[in-house]
Motif scaffolding. Sequence first.
Motif, mmCIF file in Angstrom:
data_model
loop_
_atom_site.group_PDB
_atom_site.id
_atom_site.type_symbol
_atom_site.label_atom_id
_atom_site.label_comp_id
_atom_site.label_asym_id
_atom_site.label_seq_id
_atom_site.Cartn_x
_atom_site.Cartn_y
_atom_site.Cartn_z
ATOM 1 N N THR A 1 11.640 3.512 1.308
ATOM 2 C CA THR A 1 12.571 3.508 2.445
ATOM 3 C C THR A 1 13.386 2.215 2.460
ATOM 4 O O THR A 1 14.594 2.233 2.689
ATOM 5 C CB THR A 1 11.795 3.678 3.770
ATOM 6 N N VAL B 1 6.651 1.775 15.439
ATOM 7 C CA VAL B 1 5.518 2.649 15.788
ATOM 8 C C VAL B 1 4.776 2.073 16.988
ATOM 9 O O VAL B 1 4.461 0.887 17.004
ATOM 10 C CB VAL B 1 4.557 2.785 14.594
ATOM 11 N N PRO C 1 0.830 -1.204 0.000
ATOM 12 C CA PRO C 1 0.000 0.000 0.000
ATOM 13 C C PRO C 1 0.868 1.260 0.000
ATOM 14 O O PRO C 1 2.062 1.185 0.278
ATOM 15 C CB PRO C 1 -0.796 -0.119 1.306
ATOM 16 N N LEU D 1 2.768 4.465 1.084
ATOM 17 C CA LEU D 1 3.417 4.933 2.309
ATOM 18 C C LEU D 1 3.748 3.842 3.322
ATOM 19 O O LEU D 1 3.905 4.111 4.500
ATOM 20 C CB LEU D 1 2.537 6.006 3.007
ATOM 21 N N SER D 2 3.844 2.591 2.863
ATOM 22 C CA SER D 2 4.161 1.519 3.812
ATOM 23 C C SER D 2 5.673 1.432 4.052
ATOM 24 O O SER D 2 6.112 0.779 4.983
ATOM 25 C CB SER D 2 3.620 0.172 3.314
ATOM 26 N N GLY D 3 6.450 2.098 3.183
ATOM 27 C CA GLY D 3 7.906 2.109 3.389
ATOM 28 C C GLY D 3 8.704 1.384 2.322
ATOM 29 O O GLY D 3 9.830 0.955 2.570
ATOM 30 N N LYS D 4 8.147 1.256 1.136
ATOM 31 C CA LYS D 4 8.844 0.547 0.049
ATOM 32 C C LYS D 4 10.090 1.318 -0.377
ATOM 33 O O LYS D 4 11.188 0.751 -0.484
ATOM 34 C CB LYS D 4 7.897 0.366 -1.160
ATOM 35 N N ALA E 1 11.692 -2.358 10.692
ATOM 36 C CA ALA E 1 11.536 -0.929 10.943
ATOM 37 C C ALA E 1 12.495 -0.280 9.954
ATOM 38 O O ALA E 1 13.637 0.040 10.294
ATOM 39 C CB ALA E 1 11.868 -0.588 12.388
ATOM 40 N N ASN F 1 6.269 -3.738 8.128
ATOM 41 C CA ASN F 1 7.193 -2.631 8.405
ATOM 42 C C ASN F 1 6.620 -1.725 9.499
ATOM 43 O O ASN F 1 5.465 -1.872 9.893
ATOM 44 C CB ASN F 1 7.416 -1.859 7.096
ATOM 45 N N LYS F 2 7.431 -0.803 9.931
ATOM 46 C CA LYS F 2 7.062 0.187 10.959
ATOM 47 C C LYS F 2 6.780 -0.482 12.299
ATOM 48 O O LYS F 2 5.858 -0.102 13.021
ATOM 49 C CB LYS F 2 5.829 1.015 10.515
#
Lengths: 375, 221
Positions: free
Chosen positions: B27, B145, B20, B22-25, B170, B141-142
């Motif tokens: 990054t 948080v 999806p 902004l999931s961190g791909k 993370a 990921n994340k």
Amino acid sequence: MRSFEDDPTLSELLPGDRQQQLLQLLQVLSGRPLVLSETPLTGAQAIEFNLETLGWLHCPEQPRVQQAAARLLEFVLFYVGKYRLAANLHHDSTEASFAELQRKHAALQESEARYKALAEQLQARVQEQVQVIEKTQQQLYETARLRAIGQLAAGVAHEINNPIGFIASNLRVAGDYLGELEQKLPADQGTAFLLEDFRALLSESASGTRRIETIVNDLKTFSNIDQADFVPCDLNGLLATTCHLLQTEGQALDIQLRPGTLPRLSGYPAKLSQAFYNVLDNSAKSLGEQGCILVSTRQLEDGTPEVVIEDNGCGISETDLPRVFDPFFTTRPVGSGTGLGLTVARDILIAHRGEVLLNSRQGVGTCVRLRFPRR
Amino acid sequence: MADYLPHERKLTLKVVYYGPALSGKTTNLMQLHTLLRPQRKGELMVLETRDDRTLFFDVLPIGLRGEHGLDLRLKLYTVPGQVQHDSTRKAVLSRADGVIFVADSQPPQQDNNANAFDNLADNLQKLGMDIEQLPIVVQFNKRDVPGAVDEAELQRRWRQTPWAPLCMAAAINGEGVVESFRLLLKRLYPVLDREFHLAADEGISEDDFVRRLSALDADHA
Ligand SMILES: Nc1nc2c(ncn2[C@@H]2O[C@H](COP(=O)(O)OP(=O)(O)O)[C@@H](O)[C@H]2O)c(=O)[nH]1
Ligand SMILES: [Mg+2]
């Protein structure tokens, strides 16, 4: 097909004239001659893009200049390549979307065609059902009408039969008494004159009574009081009584009957009479001055029994012709007919596995052929 | 699928970071670019973003040379996660050799994860690719948080799927990024070995493959 991510060549990223422009600028900046080649050169620096060696840059005896110029070239190519990748991807995905759109469009058209066909089928089914309903309705109407006429005719025949019987026999007895009276009365001229007139009155009444008896008999045949379902029928006999009935019904009609030899036919006499009556009634109503109806029967060469009813009446116009068998179609003023005449006649013939053929010309006349199945 | 050019002895593979928005791909890719010291490493190409969002894709090429001269390259792509970029996503996904699905561990993002995974399955099917045959790693990921969905709960939910166990990451701190990538390399190797006989013909064992493509700074030291 090349995909957006295929590794590009140097000239794909930077066309020859652009390469030369860039090289010229680098030469001005460095003050050294530079050579750019897509094939390896000894001592030259490889130019890389995404791990791919695109070419070689050579600056003789100036390794630092060669190194810096190569990195600068790579730097430029990196951004050119980035744009190229994005543009190619955009192109690929737009093409794919368009192909998808076309597929969807085709699918949509196909389903639209399917729905159209379905709608047409439904329309046809509705039409079919409407026809079935109309036919049933008309049969119901016809049956009810026949039953009503039958009952009425039976009732009238029954009620009239008795009184007409004793009127007829009374008239006969009265004739006898008149003979006896004659013996006993003086034979002068005045008396003779009275008696003669009396006798004439009696015989006129007797013939009137016989006519009533014939009508009652016709009614009996017409309403089929005594017969049930299919029986052997004499078409000529049925035609004769139907003509008779029609003639006694109203205005003086000129009907010529020319019966040919016909085999006896299995049928429903009341209905057959009804069919003949309807056709004859139509003819009668189309007649003008000097109008006449010719009724003939015959067997065709292949043995098909045929009844032909011709008239020299007003005929049917070409526009009306296709509709004469439609239920409730009538060209006569409202109130003078049900408009079911020919429809009922045709249905009766169909019930007997026969057919009705109609020829007509406006102002000339109409010819209706009723054909029955061969034995 | 893998693109092999015999005359150049060049084998190009494609791994796609999917998930999806902004999931961190991106990054993940940026961290790999920073952390990895593979035998060969190209520039990280981040295609212009608007409001920090990927419009087209990002790509990082890495590679190795086999004992017998095989020029093996791995292009790591990310896709734009937003729903409206589906055609771009599909174009990038086409001919992928492996997928790393980057999910977001934050509880409100679970619907987005599910939709994106359905979209992955959907697009694979449209591209004629078998989701059961494709090497896929699912990364949550994340993890840093607060309130991230419980790991045990996630592992339990995915246990019955072909993609268990999940990777936890993370990415912003560089955690779990290399591990996820290595897990994918491990799942990818047997598929490649079957087709290109990497061990037998090219002298590239699974260990070589993973080590040389995902070496870290520390490994060289
Ligand atoms: N807290 C946290 N934020 C992250 C992590 N990974 C990425 N982000 C942030 O999430 C946002 C979207 O990341 P990005 O890589 O652009 O997502 P993409 O749309 O999947 O490419 C950025 O603001 C990142 O800094 C993580 O592991 N933890
Ligand atoms: Mg991104």
